[in-house]
Scaffold this motif. Structure first.
Motif, PDB file in Angstrom:
ATOM      1  N   LEU A  13       0.838  -1.218   0.000  1.00  0.00           N
ATOM      2  CA  LEU A  13       0.000   0.000   0.000  1.00  0.00           C
ATOM      3  C   LEU A  13       0.868   1.262   0.000  1.00  0.00           C
ATOM      4  O   LEU A  13       0.612   2.201  -0.761  1.00  0.00           O
ATOM      5  N   LYS A  14       1.913   1.255   0.847  1.00  0.00           N
ATOM      6  CA  LYS A  14       2.795   2.433   0.914  1.00  0.00           C
ATOM      7  C   LYS A  14       3.381   2.748  -0.457  1.00  0.00           C
ATOM      8  O   LYS A  14       3.384   3.892  -0.900  1.00  0.00           O
ATOM      9  N   ASN A  17       0.770   4.032  -2.853  1.00  0.00           N
ATOM     10  CA  ASN A  17       0.453   5.441  -2.555  1.00  0.00           C
ATOM     11  C   ASN A  17       1.529   6.384  -3.097  1.00  0.00           C
ATOM     12  O   ASN A  17       1.215   7.442  -3.632  1.00  0.00           O
ATOM     13  N   GLN A  18       2.780   5.960  -2.966  1.00  0.00           N
ATOM     14  CA  GLN A  18       3.875   6.797  -3.521  1.00  0.00           C
ATOM     15  C   GLN A  18       3.667   7.008  -5.018  1.00  0.00           C
ATOM     16  O   GLN A  18       3.865   8.085  -5.549  1.00  0.00           O
ATOM     17  N   THR A  69       0.760   6.725  -6.778  1.00  0.00           N
ATOM     18  CA  THR A  69      -0.436   7.517  -7.119  1.00  0.00           C
ATOM     19  C   THR A  69      -0.230   8.993  -6.763  1.00  0.00           C
ATOM     20  O   THR A  69      -0.730   9.867  -7.458  1.00  0.00           O
ATOM     21  N   GLU A  70       0.554   9.240  -5.696  1.00  0.00           N
ATOM     22  CA  GLU A  70       0.852  10.645  -5.362  1.00  0.00           C
ATOM     23  C   GLU A  70       1.642  11.321  -6.481  1.00  0.00           C
ATOM     24  O   GLU A  70       1.581  12.525  -6.665  1.00  0.00           O
ATOM     25  N   GLN A 107      -8.448   0.488   1.087  1.00  0.00           N
ATOM     26  CA  GLN A 107      -7.507   1.470   1.640  1.00  0.00           C
ATOM     27  C   GLN A 107      -7.313   2.698   0.758  1.00  0.00           C
ATOM     28  O   GLN A 107      -6.815   3.705   1.222  1.00  0.00           O
ATOM     29  N   THR A 108      -7.659   2.582  -0.526  1.00  0.00           N
ATOM     30  CA  THR A 108      -7.309   3.684  -1.436  1.00  0.00           C
ATOM     31  C   THR A 108      -8.513   4.357  -2.106  1.00  0.00           C
ATOM     32  O   THR A 108      -8.343   5.343  -2.795  1.00  0.00           O
ATOM     33  N   ARG A 115      -9.870   3.430  -4.607  1.00  0.00           N
ATOM     34  CA  ARG A 115      -9.719   3.246  -6.047  1.00  0.00           C
ATOM     35  C   ARG A 115     -10.141   1.802  -6.361  1.00  0.00           C
ATOM     36  O   ARG A 115      -9.885   0.902  -5.553  1.00  0.00           O
TER      37      ARG A 115
END
Ligand code: F6P
Length: 321
Positions: free
Chosen positions: A204-205, A208-209, A211-212, A239-240, A242
């Motif tokens: 997940l981390k 997220n990196q 998608t950011e 969690q996202t 999406r």
């Protein structure tokens, strides 16, 4: 003194890989040219136990080089690993008096070839597995096609995922070797390639990196046998916020027409097989290292490889930012 005409047996064993038929055709052609009789064992080592041998006629092999699977069929033959089955196979081989048995397959199959060699049979091993997990050779027949098949399907699915800004998890084969996963990930420009067990939180981390940084439709390639990709998909969705979809590519990677790389490699292996046969240089497995064809002693070929280090290097430098 006139030497007797050579007579050889060829078998395909273990997971089929695209290129096995191309090899059978190429070796049959070269046998014809060199006046060597060629026989096939049906269903791999099982054919040795059942005496299931068929004459191979090059003239009857039209277009087989373009087909996946194996015209000689294949199996993962447990009986051959047991004392009684192995004894029966030896008995049949000794009766049939082949000059050499050519074993086309992956790790387990080359181990079978090694056992036959230790029992006094002349053998030559041919590396054929989509997993590309044989440590003595850089390339196994079927690996290139498997990667091509995987990339081709991922590209198609990715187009659909992009239309919805969905994330996409694709599981590829390879057993314990990461080569298919890494090569497929590099070519399809994946955002992540997971080749070992990791916590979902860590995935997940990283997602997220990505998608950011503006990735709208993250593509994650996962090597098989690690975890349930549907669970990962659900977890990332929760969690996202999406949508995620997961696809197990499975056997689609194994079948189909061989790539040109595999067709060519099948021919190179057949040419070296004939040279090796004519020199009576048995107890070897053929392959390719640093661009050159090699014949390696069977006792040195049984080590399994986990991954090709260059692929890891390229993935880390190309796909991570
Ligand atoms: O070894 C080739 C391979 O396709 C692996 O990648 C996979 O784990 C396995 O075979 C599947 O085996 P089976 O054909 O027995 O289902």
């Amino acid at each position: 003194m006139i030497e007797n005409k050579k007579r050889i047996l060829v078998l395909t064993s273990g997971g089929d890989s695209s290129g096995m038929n191309a090899y059978i055709k190429a070796i049959a052609k070269l046998c014809k040219k060199n006046d060597i009789e060629i026989v096939g064992s049906m269903y791999g080592f099982a054919g040795l136990i059942k005496n299931d041998f068929v004459e191979l006629d090059y003239n009857q092999m039209r277009q087989v080089q373009n087909m996946g699977g194996s015209i000689l069929k294949s199996s993962r033959c447990k009986e051959f690993q047991e004392e009684e089955g192995f004894k029966k196979a030896l008995e049949n081989l000794n009766k049939a008096k082949f000059d050499c048995v050519i074993v086309v397959g992956g790790n387990g199959s080359l181990r079978g070839a090694y056992d036959l060699m230790n029992a006094g049979i002349n053998v030559i091993g041919i590396p054929a597995t989509i997993d590309n997990d044989l440590s003595y050779t850089d390339l196994s027949l079927g690996y290139d096609t498997a990667c091509q098949n995987a990339v081709c399907d991922i590209v198609k699915i990715k187009q659909s995922m992009s239309a919805f800004d969905r994330g996409f998890i694709a599981e590829v084969m390879g057993r314990h070797c990461s080569d298919i996963a890494l090569k497929t990930a590099i070519i399809s420009n994946a955002d992540m390639c997971i080749t070992e067990k990791v916590e979902f939180e860590d995935i997940l981390k990283k997602v997220n990196q990505k998608t950011e940084k503006g990735v709208k439709s993250p593509l994650i390639i996962v090597q098989e046998n690690l975890f349930n990709i549907e669970e990962l998909s659900k977890y990332l969705e929760e969690q996202t916020q999406r949508e995620y979809r997961s696809v197990k590519l499975g056997y689609i990677q194994r079948g189909g027409e061989p790539s040109n790389v595999d067709k060519m490699y099948a021919i190179e292996l057949a040419v070296l097989t004939i040279e090796t046969l004519l020199k009576n240089d048995y107890g070897v497995a053929l392959g390719k290292r640093n661009g050159s064809m090699i014949a390696e002693k069977l006792s040195n070929v049984l080590k399994q490889k986990m991954t090709q280090s260059e692929l890891k290097y390229i993935f880390e430098h190309y796909c991570f930012d």
